[in-house]
Design a protein around this motif. Structure first.
Motif, PDB file in Angstrom:
ATOM      1  N   ILE A   1       1.186   9.767  -5.124  1.00 41.25           N
ATOM      2  CA  ILE A   1       1.734  11.079  -4.750  1.00 41.25           C
ATOM      3  C   ILE A   1       2.574  11.647  -5.888  1.00 41.25           C
ATOM      4  O   ILE A   1       2.472  12.836  -6.225  1.00 41.25           O
ATOM      5  N   VAL A   2       3.407  10.812  -6.492  1.00 39.67           N
ATOM      6  CA  VAL A   2       4.254  11.259  -7.603  1.00 39.67           C
ATOM      7  C   VAL A   2       3.390  11.679  -8.793  1.00 39.67           C
ATOM      8  O   VAL A   2       3.645  12.717  -9.420  1.00 39.67           O
ATOM      9  N   ILE A   3       2.358  10.918  -9.106  1.00 41.50           N
ATOM     10  CA  ILE A   3       1.465  11.273 -10.219  1.00 41.50           C
ATOM     11  C   ILE A   3       0.764  12.598  -9.932  1.00 41.50           C
ATOM     12  O   ILE A   3       0.688  13.472 -10.803  1.00 41.50           O
TER      13      ILE A   3
ATOM     14  N   VAL B   1       2.174  15.103 -12.585  1.00 42.82           N
ATOM     15  CA  VAL B   1       1.228  15.108 -13.701  1.00 42.82           C
ATOM     16  C   VAL B   1       0.176  16.197 -13.498  1.00 42.82           C
ATOM     17  O   VAL B   1      -0.153  16.934 -14.426  1.00 42.82           O
ATOM     18  N   PHE B   2      -0.325  16.302 -12.261  1.00 40.83           N
ATOM     19  CA  PHE B   2      -1.387  17.264 -11.995  1.00 40.83           C
ATOM     20  C   PHE B   2      -0.914  18.518 -11.264  1.00 40.83           C
ATOM     21  O   PHE B   2      -1.700  19.437 -11.041  1.00 40.83           O
TER      22      PHE B   2
ATOM     23  N   LEU C   1       0.828  -1.206   0.000  1.00 44.14           N
ATOM     24  CA  LEU C   1       0.000   0.000   0.000  1.00 44.14           C
ATOM     25  C   LEU C   1       0.865   1.261   0.000  1.00 44.14           C
ATOM     26  O   LEU C   1       0.528   2.256  -0.651  1.00 44.14           O
ATOM     27  N   MET C   2       1.987   1.214   0.721  1.00 43.51           N
ATOM     28  CA  MET C   2       2.916   2.353   0.729  1.00 43.51           C
ATOM     29  C   MET C   2       3.445   2.630  -0.671  1.00 43.51           C
ATOM     30  O   MET C   2       3.547   3.795  -1.088  1.00 43.51           O
ATOM     31  N   VAL C   3       3.781   1.581  -1.402  1.00 49.27           N
ATOM     32  CA  VAL C   3       4.294   1.745  -2.762  1.00 49.27           C
ATOM     33  C   VAL C   3       3.235   2.390  -3.645  1.00 49.27           C
ATOM     34  O   VAL C   3       3.515   3.349  -4.380  1.00 49.27           O
ATOM     35  N   LEU C   4       2.013   1.878  -3.581  1.00 44.73           N
ATOM     36  CA  LEU C   4       0.932   2.431  -4.398  1.00 44.73           C
ATOM     37  C   LEU C   4       0.642   3.889  -4.038  1.00 44.73           C
ATOM     38  O   LEU C   4       0.421   4.728  -4.923  1.00 44.73           O
ATOM     39  N   THR C   5       0.653   4.195  -2.757  1.00 47.38           N
ATOM     40  CA  THR C   5       0.408   5.567  -2.318  1.00 47.38           C
ATOM     41  C   THR C   5       1.518   6.499  -2.789  1.00 47.38           C
ATOM     42  O   THR C   5       1.253   7.631  -3.225  1.00 47.38           O
ATOM     43  N   THR C   6       2.748   6.025  -2.732  1.00 46.49           N
ATOM     44  CA  THR C   6       3.872   6.834  -3.206  1.00 46.49           C
ATOM     45  C   THR C   6       3.747   7.100  -4.705  1.00 46.49           C
ATOM     46  O   THR C   6       3.990   8.226  -5.168  1.00 46.49           O
ATOM     47  N   VAL C   7       3.352   6.110  -5.467  1.00 49.83           N
ATOM     48  CA  VAL C   7       3.133   6.295  -6.903  1.00 49.83           C
ATOM     49  C   VAL C   7       2.039   7.336  -7.131  1.00 49.83           C
ATOM     50  O   VAL C   7       2.174   8.222  -7.973  1.00 49.83           O
TER      51      VAL C   7
END
Length: 165
Positions: free
Chosen positions: A30-32, A36-37, A22-28
């Protein structure tokens, strides 16, 4: 009591493993959001820190239970099972129990002060639950202490069965 503790720690170990993903997905995410936005998310960033703390605090005793903790092994692997068991037993009694008990005791005032003021993140938009995060300190120490008691009981039983009659 030992099977109940082992089951609880196994469950916490599995929870820790899932939180890592879940930490990995959340970090991704955050980066997006950031690149991106062009927007930030302080609460999401802090949630990664919280998850990391939970993984470590709740995973410590489980890691000890499954004997996957870090060990500096200069001679240990060359010793007999009985000698390794004796070293582990002495280490748990002289190091693990006193350190975990001391950490538990010394963290109580720190955690109590945090609960008293319902400590929250100093960041605007941050998570309002620093006091809950700090509660993991004595919880982790207590779990380590209990796991140490279980390992001591297991170590004594192994020494008794291995001793010549």
């Amino acid at each position: 009591m030992l099977p109940l503790l082992n089951g609880l720690l196994r469950w916490l170990g599995i929870l820790s493993a899932w939180l890592t993903g879940l930490m990995v997905l959340t970090t991704v995410l955050i980066v997006i959001l950031r690149y991106v936005f062009g927007t930030g998310a302080i609460a999401l960033q802090e949630s990664v820190v919280y998850a990391h703390a939970i993984v470590i605090a709740l995973g410590l005793a489980y890691t000890l239970q499954v004997d996957e903790h870090v060990r500096v092994d200069l001679f240990y692997s060359r010793l007999s099972n009985q000698a390794r068991n004796l070293i582990d037993l002495v280490g748990h009694i002289l190091l693990l129990l006193p350190v975990s008990a001391t950490l538990f005791y010394l963290s109580l005032d720190y955690v109590e002060a945090s609960w008293r003021i319902r400590e929250a993140s100093p960041e605007v938009g941050g998570l309002p639950a620093v006091f809950l995060l700090k509660t993991l300190i004595p919880v982790s120490a207590a779990l380590l202490f209990l796991q140490g008691l279980g390992l001591i009981a297991t170590g004594i039983a192994r020494l008794r069965t291995a001793a010549p009659q």
